[in-house]
Design an enzyme around this catalytic site. Sequence first.
Site, PDB file in Angstrom:
ATOM      1  N   ARG A  60      22.663 -16.510 -37.343  1.00 30.59           N
ATOM      2  CA  ARG A  60      21.655 -17.436 -37.892  1.00 30.59           C
ATOM      3  C   ARG A  60      20.946 -16.840 -39.108  1.00 30.59           C
ATOM      4  O   ARG A  60      21.163 -15.676 -39.446  1.00 30.59           O
ATOM      5  CB  ARG A  60      20.638 -17.824 -36.815  1.00 30.59           C
ATOM      6  CG  ARG A  60      19.913 -16.657 -36.246  1.00 30.59           C
ATOM      7  CD  ARG A  60      19.303 -16.986 -34.887  1.00 30.59           C
ATOM      8  NE  ARG A  60      18.709 -15.787 -34.342  1.00 30.59           N
ATOM      9  CZ  ARG A  60      17.416 -15.482 -34.424  1.00 30.59           C
ATOM     10  NH1 ARG A  60      16.568 -16.307 -35.004  1.00 30.59           N
ATOM     11  NH2 ARG A  60      16.947 -14.355 -33.927  1.00 30.59           N
TER      12      ARG A  60
ATOM     13  N   ASP B 262      25.717  -6.096 -28.358  1.00 28.21           N
ATOM     14  CA  ASP B 262      24.316  -6.163 -28.751  1.00 28.21           C
ATOM     15  C   ASP B 262      24.066  -4.925 -29.618  1.00 28.21           C
ATOM     16  O   ASP B 262      24.467  -3.825 -29.233  1.00 28.21           O
ATOM     17  CB  ASP B 262      23.472  -6.111 -27.456  1.00 28.21           C
ATOM     18  CG  ASP B 262      21.975  -6.217 -27.738  1.00 28.21           C
ATOM     19  OD1 ASP B 262      21.549  -5.826 -28.844  1.00 28.21           O
ATOM     20  OD2 ASP B 262      21.255  -6.681 -26.841  1.00 28.21           O
ATOM     21  N   VAL B 263      23.423  -5.085 -30.771  1.00 32.96           N
ATOM     22  CA  VAL B 263      23.224  -3.925 -31.657  1.00 32.96           C
ATOM     23  C   VAL B 263      22.444  -2.807 -30.969  1.00 32.96           C
ATOM     24  O   VAL B 263      22.540  -1.642 -31.353  1.00 32.96           O
ATOM     25  CB  VAL B 263      22.519  -4.292 -32.997  1.00 32.96           C
ATOM     26  CG1 VAL B 263      23.433  -5.112 -33.882  1.00 32.96           C
ATOM     27  CG2 VAL B 263      21.183  -4.964 -32.765  1.00 32.96           C
TER      28      VAL B 263
ATOM     29  N   ASN C 137      21.839  -6.263 -40.901  1.00 37.41           N
ATOM     30  CA  ASN C 137      20.974  -7.421 -41.106  1.00 37.41           C
ATOM     31  C   ASN C 137      20.204  -7.811 -39.842  1.00 37.41           C
ATOM     32  O   ASN C 137      19.176  -8.469 -39.931  1.00 37.41           O
ATOM     33  CB  ASN C 137      21.845  -8.574 -41.600  1.00 37.41           C
ATOM     34  CG  ASN C 137      21.122  -9.902 -41.553  1.00 37.41           C
ATOM     35  OD1 ASN C 137      20.255 -10.169 -42.388  1.00 37.41           O
ATOM     36  ND2 ASN C 137      21.423 -10.730 -40.561  1.00 37.41           N
TER      37      ASN C 137
ATOM     38  N   TYR D 119       6.630  -4.275 -37.637  1.00 30.95           N
ATOM     39  CA  TYR D 119       7.726  -4.821 -38.437  1.00 30.95           C
ATOM     40  C   TYR D 119       7.811  -4.108 -39.786  1.00 30.95           C
ATOM     41  O   TYR D 119       8.892  -3.682 -40.212  1.00 30.95           O
ATOM     42  CB  TYR D 119       7.495  -6.328 -38.640  1.00 30.95           C
ATOM     43  CG  TYR D 119       8.571  -7.039 -39.412  1.00 30.95           C
ATOM     44  CD1 TYR D 119       9.787  -7.357 -38.814  1.00 30.95           C
ATOM     45  CD2 TYR D 119       8.373  -7.398 -40.747  1.00 30.95           C
ATOM     46  CE1 TYR D 119      10.773  -8.018 -39.521  1.00 30.95           C
ATOM     47  CE2 TYR D 119       9.354  -8.061 -41.458  1.00 30.95           C
ATOM     48  CZ  TYR D 119      10.552  -8.374 -40.853  1.00 30.95           C
ATOM     49  OH  TYR D 119      11.532  -9.023 -41.553  1.00 30.95           O
TER      50      TYR D 119
ATOM     51  N   LYS E 262      10.865  -1.781 -41.352  1.00 29.03           N
ATOM     52  CA  LYS E 262      11.528  -2.131 -42.611  1.00 29.03           C
ATOM     53  C   LYS E 262      11.348  -1.047 -43.670  1.00 29.03           C
ATOM     54  O   LYS E 262      12.230  -0.822 -44.505  1.00 29.03           O
ATOM     55  CB  LYS E 262      11.002  -3.484 -43.114  1.00 29.03           C
ATOM     56  CG  LYS E 262      11.409  -4.663 -42.216  1.00 29.03           C
ATOM     57  CD  LYS E 262      12.917  -4.804 -42.127  1.00 29.03           C
ATOM     58  CE  LYS E 262      13.367  -6.077 -41.413  1.00 29.03           C
ATOM     59  NZ  LYS E 262      14.825  -6.182 -41.341  1.00 29.03           N
TER      60      LYS E 262
END
Lengths: 76, 252
Positions: B20, B68-69, B95, B160, B164
Amino acid sequence: MELQDKVIKLVSEATKIDTANIKANTTFVDDLNLDSLDMVELMMKMEDEFGVEIPEDETENLKSIQDVISYLETKQ
Amino acid sequence: MSAIYPDLENKKILVTGATRGIGKALAISLARQKAHIIFNYRKEGPLVQELIETIKSHGAQASALFFDVNDTEKMTEALTEFVKENGPIEGLVNNAGISKDTLILRQKKEDLDQILETNLTSAIMITTVLARYFLKAQNVSIVNMSSIVGMMGNIAQGAYSASKAGLIGYTKSVAKELASRNIRCNAVCPGFISTEMTENLPEKTQQEYLAHIPMKRFGSVEEVSDLVSFLLSNSSSYITGETFKIDGGMYI
């Protein structure tokens, strides 16, 4: 071909260093100036060539051509 | 009309989190480039089948791998098996990502762990597992999907933004360590991109965000895909360790 010759040939191909300059007692880091990434690549080539698996922590003990030969002999 | 990079044709590229959002658009965009798209999925279902069909409809190859990552063991198994059967993977887009916004003083350890694991740890572990094959392939491009928030921070996005920002640091280390083997690694930092996620934001919030974007619009997933395609292609062959903002000027 003797195991030693095979190893030397492979190291020569990987490093572009003439086989005449690689002997059994030649060391990878001090004599051939390989860095840690070169070593990883070399061990991967050994694995492909000789069909063995060389564990990561084992590579620390493989400092010279002779070390590699001795290691491979134990695996054969 | 998006640029076409002929060298991407048949290139085996793994895109995580492709079912997605930006990942999906990227997978489809790479399918248009005729790359061989590899993606992982966690649940069987119509989304996976649909993506495979879409990729194939563009004449590209699709390989869906079940992992699953965050499950390092399964991930390693699936990727090792794939490489054994198909040869080295030549492109990687880390990603997969999640966000769970909360105020600094309400941060729960379990949420923090989950965010760091999915957004940062998984990218590092996938790169780790594939590194030996990258060394064999010798012409590889890795793209880590960071976020503009990783550069500028944001209210309620402490964990988050940390994850990142971590990706940006990791990107630079990979770039330095593997550059001599012609393995490149870059980070992409999207700003506000229209996805299902942003479309669900209240109108008022959307207007507030737009006020901070000089270009006065959200970006599209296609625009991000174009940048990533460029970075995966040989057209960016001398670019590594760079962090690309794609944010309509929001963070200038």
